[in-house]
Write a protein that holds these residues in place. Structure first.
Motif, PDB file in Angstrom:
ATOM      1  N   LEU A 101       0.884  -1.438   0.049  1.00  0.00           N
ATOM      2  CA  LEU A 101       0.042  -0.055  -0.119  1.00  0.00           C
ATOM      3  C   LEU A 101       0.715   1.381   0.077  1.00  0.00           C
ATOM      4  N   ASP A 102       0.383   2.165  -0.646  1.00  0.00           N
ATOM      5  CA  ASP A 102       0.868   3.611  -0.369  1.00  0.00           C
ATOM      6  C   ASP A 102       0.395   4.131   1.031  1.00  0.00           C
ATOM      7  N   ARG A 103       1.557   4.568   1.344  1.00  0.00           N
ATOM      8  CA  ARG A 103       1.489   4.886   2.969  1.00  0.00           C
ATOM      9  C   ARG A 103       0.624   5.996   3.254  1.00  0.00           C
ATOM     10  N   ALA A 104       0.534   7.033   2.264  1.00  0.00           N
ATOM     11  CA  ALA A 104      -0.125   8.366   2.472  1.00  0.00           C
ATOM     12  C   ALA A 104      -1.715   7.881   1.829  1.00  0.00           C
ATOM     13  N   THR A 105      -1.973   7.426   0.615  1.00  0.00           N
ATOM     14  CA  THR A 105      -3.144   7.329   0.182  1.00  0.00           C
ATOM     15  C   THR A 105      -3.774   5.998   0.470  1.00  0.00           C
ATOM     16  N   GLY A 106      -3.393   4.984   0.941  1.00  0.00           N
ATOM     17  CA  GLY A 106      -3.802   3.972   1.305  1.00  0.00           C
ATOM     18  C   GLY A 106      -4.293   2.968   0.213  1.00  0.00           C
ATOM     19  N   ARG A 107      -3.877   3.623  -0.979  1.00  0.00           N
ATOM     20  CA  ARG A 107      -4.033   2.636  -2.187  1.00  0.00           C
ATOM     21  C   ARG A 107      -3.052   1.768  -2.636  1.00  0.00           C
ATOM     22  N   ALA A 108      -3.638   0.476  -3.255  1.00  0.00           N
ATOM     23  CA  ALA A 108      -2.770  -0.588  -3.340  1.00  0.00           C
ATOM     24  C   ALA A 108      -1.569  -0.416  -4.627  1.00  0.00           C
ATOM     25  N   VAL A 109      -0.497  -0.723  -4.338  1.00  0.00           N
ATOM     26  CA  VAL A 109       0.637  -0.476  -5.039  1.00  0.00           C
ATOM     27  C   VAL A 109       0.891  -1.553  -6.210  1.00  0.00           C
ATOM     28  N   PRO A 110       0.673  -1.717  -7.401  1.00  0.00           N
ATOM     29  CA  PRO A 110       0.817  -3.019  -7.975  1.00  0.00           C
ATOM     30  C   PRO A 110       2.318  -3.031  -8.233  1.00  0.00           C
ATOM     31  N   LEU A 111       2.646  -4.653  -8.059  1.00  0.00           N
ATOM     32  CA  LEU A 111       3.968  -5.085  -8.472  1.00  0.00           C
ATOM     33  C   LEU A 111       4.834  -4.471  -9.439  1.00  0.00           C
ATOM     34  N   THR A 112       4.219  -4.441 -10.707  1.00  0.00           N
ATOM     35  CA  THR A 112       4.517  -3.780 -11.701  1.00  0.00           C
ATOM     36  C   THR A 112       4.944  -2.223 -11.816  1.00  0.00           C
ATOM     37  N   THR A 113       4.483  -1.702 -10.670  1.00  0.00           N
ATOM     38  CA  THR A 113       4.854  -0.254 -10.598  1.00  0.00           C
ATOM     39  C   THR A 113       6.090  -0.197  -9.834  1.00  0.00           C
ATOM     40  N   LEU A 114       6.570  -1.103  -9.114  1.00  0.00           N
ATOM     41  CA  LEU A 114       8.008  -1.169  -8.531  1.00  0.00           C
ATOM     42  C   LEU A 114       8.863  -1.894  -9.271  1.00  0.00           C
ATOM     43  N   PHE A 115       8.516  -2.954 -10.067  1.00  0.00           N
ATOM     44  CA  PHE A 115       9.543  -3.680 -10.854  1.00  0.00           C
ATOM     45  C   PHE A 115       8.721  -4.100 -12.130  1.00  0.00           C
ATOM     46  N   PRO A 116       8.511  -3.012 -13.091  1.00  0.00           N
ATOM     47  CA  PRO A 116       7.723  -3.484 -14.402  1.00  0.00           C
ATOM     48  C   PRO A 116       8.666  -4.550 -15.415  1.00  0.00           C
ATOM     49  N   LYS A 117       9.755  -4.752 -14.980  1.00  0.00           N
ATOM     50  CA  LYS A 117      10.322  -5.834 -15.984  1.00  0.00           C
ATOM     51  C   LYS A 117      10.178  -7.316 -15.402  1.00  0.00           C
ATOM     52  N   LEU A 118       9.576  -7.235 -14.115  1.00  0.00           N
ATOM     53  CA  LEU A 118       9.500  -8.484 -13.422  1.00  0.00           C
ATOM     54  C   LEU A 118       8.101  -9.290 -13.948  1.00  0.00           C
ATOM     55  N   SER A 119       8.109  -9.807 -15.073  1.00  0.00           N
ATOM     56  CA  SER A 119       7.107 -10.430 -15.623  1.00  0.00           C
ATOM     57  C   SER A 119       6.658 -11.719 -14.841  1.00  0.00           C
ATOM     58  N   ALA A 120       5.545 -12.225 -15.321  1.00  0.00           N
ATOM     59  CA  ALA A 120       5.020 -13.583 -14.483  1.00  0.00           C
ATOM     60  C   ALA A 120       6.149 -14.505 -15.099  1.00  0.00           C
ATOM     61  N   ALA A 121       6.896 -14.635 -16.142  1.00  0.00           N
ATOM     62  CA  ALA A 121       7.675 -15.681 -16.357  1.00  0.00           C
ATOM     63  C   ALA A 121       9.083 -15.515 -15.641  1.00  0.00           C
ATOM     64  N   ARG A 122       9.231 -14.263 -15.500  1.00  0.00           N
ATOM     65  CA  ARG A 122      10.670 -14.015 -14.863  1.00  0.00           C
ATOM     66  C   ARG A 122      10.441 -14.453 -13.465  1.00  0.00           C
ATOM     67  N   GLN A 123       9.115 -13.988 -12.688  1.00  0.00           N
ATOM     68  CA  GLN A 123       8.844 -14.418 -11.526  1.00  0.00           C
ATOM     69  C   GLN A 123       9.105 -15.731 -11.135  1.00  0.00           C
ATOM     70  N   ASN A 124       8.508 -16.677 -12.160  1.00  0.00           N
ATOM     71  CA  ASN A 124       8.440 -18.057 -11.926  1.00  0.00           C
ATOM     72  C   ASN A 124      10.034 -18.721 -11.934  1.00  0.00           C
ATOM     73  N   THR A 125      10.765 -17.863 -12.970  1.00  0.00           N
ATOM     74  CA  THR A 125      12.154 -18.445 -13.069  1.00  0.00           C
ATOM     75  C   THR A 125      13.090 -18.160 -11.709  1.00  0.00           C
ATOM     76  N   LEU A 126      12.821 -16.862 -11.317  1.00  0.00           N
ATOM     77  CA  LEU A 126      13.422 -16.514  -9.983  1.00  0.00           C
ATOM     78  C   LEU A 126      13.035 -17.221  -8.759  1.00  0.00           C
ATOM     79  N   TYR A 127      11.673 -17.545  -8.746  1.00  0.00           N
ATOM     80  CA  TYR A 127      11.354 -18.280  -7.664  1.00  0.00           C
ATOM     81  C   TYR A 127      12.027 -19.500  -7.562  1.00  0.00           C
ATOM     82  N   LEU A 128      11.929 -20.315  -8.730  1.00  0.00           N
ATOM     83  CA  LEU A 128      12.141 -21.616  -8.682  1.00  0.00           C
ATOM     84  C   LEU A 128      13.638 -21.871  -8.659  1.00  0.00           C
ATOM     85  N   ASN A 129      14.680 -21.033  -9.160  1.00  0.00           N
ATOM     86  CA  ASN A 129      15.967 -20.590  -8.680  1.00  0.00           C
ATOM     87  C   ASN A 129      16.290 -20.524  -6.924  1.00  0.00           C
TER      88      ASN A 129
END
Length: 350
Positions: A250-278
């Protein structure tokens, strides 16, 4: 197994179907001397609850002539068939409903008086929040149960909803918007907890180990972000207990959800899968690792001081124990991060 609607209605001396005058709606009033609230749904599930207890009792609707008959039934023990515990017989009186309720074998009926409930006119006992407004408009019975003062811990770092017992973190000195977002998440847990306990058989309802248990922890709090991990285990009377994990950012000021892609736009589903399994090679046993490699994985994410935490979500129950959380250090994700984001800069403080 539940009896058919027709069979249940016959136990109260009624035929299936509603009388012509009956319409759906929400009502509040008294059964004998006890305050109750009732929801009549001609196309779905009708229910009511005693306001002193606040657990729903299911009703099957039928009619006897022009009278509305609502049959109350419960399960006494796990695996047992429902038994009839009461019969409402109601007629319209202006905009209200009046009639009686009688338990099987009771010497006489108790008077019932129900008047239409407009929950939007009820005063708020909690701070106004989007979720509370939706609850008051769309789920008035649940609003009645939860719209009461909650209990804040002495240190101000958590709040307990008294009926469900659900606790949820708070941030001392937080903005009104963040407090509203946290209250709304707690509202959903509290409503689910009450619904879960209501579906348990009577003997299990008295067991504090049964039902819905939520454990929510703050995993990161910095100048811009609040992250939490919600772990829920529950048993609501079905085939087996179950559990799930949900990450929250969450955004601490607004309380709105912060999507993971806002923080890590290159962290695609496939890359998450690869990094997780490693990362999982050292954290998950070989059998689970095989299962995870053969499964299309979805993840829920939360942040901590150590890094981004990924937990598999939606695994089949038989392999749910394989949903281990792994931590991806922020240093390893620098190439995936939006380094120009004010959020991300708080994660890469030197």
């Amino acid at each position: 197994m539940l009896l058919s609607a027709g069979a249940q209605a016959a136990s109260c001396g009624a035929a299936p179907g509603l009388p012509d005058w009956a319409r759906g709606g929400t009502y509040r009033g008294t059964l004998g001397s006890l305050p109750v609230a009732l929801s009549l749904d001609p196309k779905g599930e009708s229910l009511y609850f005693y306001e002193g207890r606040s657990l729903d009792l299911l009703l099957e609707a039928g009619h006897a002539g022009n009278q509305l008959v609502l049959q109350e039934s419960v399960r006494r023990t796990l695996g047992s068939d429902p038994v009839v515990t009461g019969c409402f017989t109601l007629m319209p009186s202006g905009t209200s409903l009046k009639g009686t309720w009688q338990a099987p074998g009771a010497q006489g009926p108790q008077e019932v008086v129900l008047t239409p409930l407009d929950a939007t006119r009820l005063p708020l006992r909690l701070p106004l929040s989007p979720g509370l407004s939706v609850l008051r408009r769309d789920h008035p019975l649940t609003f009645l149960k939860l719209n009461r003062p909650w209990v804040t811990a002495a240190d101000g770092r958590s709040v307990r909803e008294p009926l469900s017992g659900v606790r949820y973190p708070r941030v001392p000195g937080a903005s009104a918007a963040l407090n509203a977002a946290l209250q709304d998440r707690q509202l959903r847990h509290a409503a689910d907890a009450l619904d879960c306990r209501a579906t348990l058989p009577e003997d299990a309802q008295r067991d504090p180990q049964e039902g819905y248990n939520a454990n929510v922890q703050v995993t990161l709090l910095n100048a811009r972000l609040l992250s939490l991990r919600e772990d829920v285990d529950y048993y609501c009377g079905g085939a087996h207990p179950d559990n799930w994990t949900q990450g929250v950012i969450l955004d601490r000021a607004t309380g709105r959800a912060v999507p993971l892609t806002t923080l890590f736009p290159k962290l695609s589903a496939a890359r998450q899968n690869t990094l997780y399994l490693n990362a999982a090679r050292g954290a998950v046993d070989a059998e689970c690792l095989t299962v995870l490699r053969e499964t299309t994985l979805d993840f829920t994410a939360h942040l901590s001081a150590q890094g981004l935490n990924l937990t598999p979500s939606g695994l089949p129950h038989v392999v749910a124990a394989c949903a281990e959380t792994v931590t991806l250090p922020y240093a390893a994700l620098r190439g995936d991060a939006n380094l120009s984001s004010a959020y991300v800069r708080t994660l890469y403080v030197k």
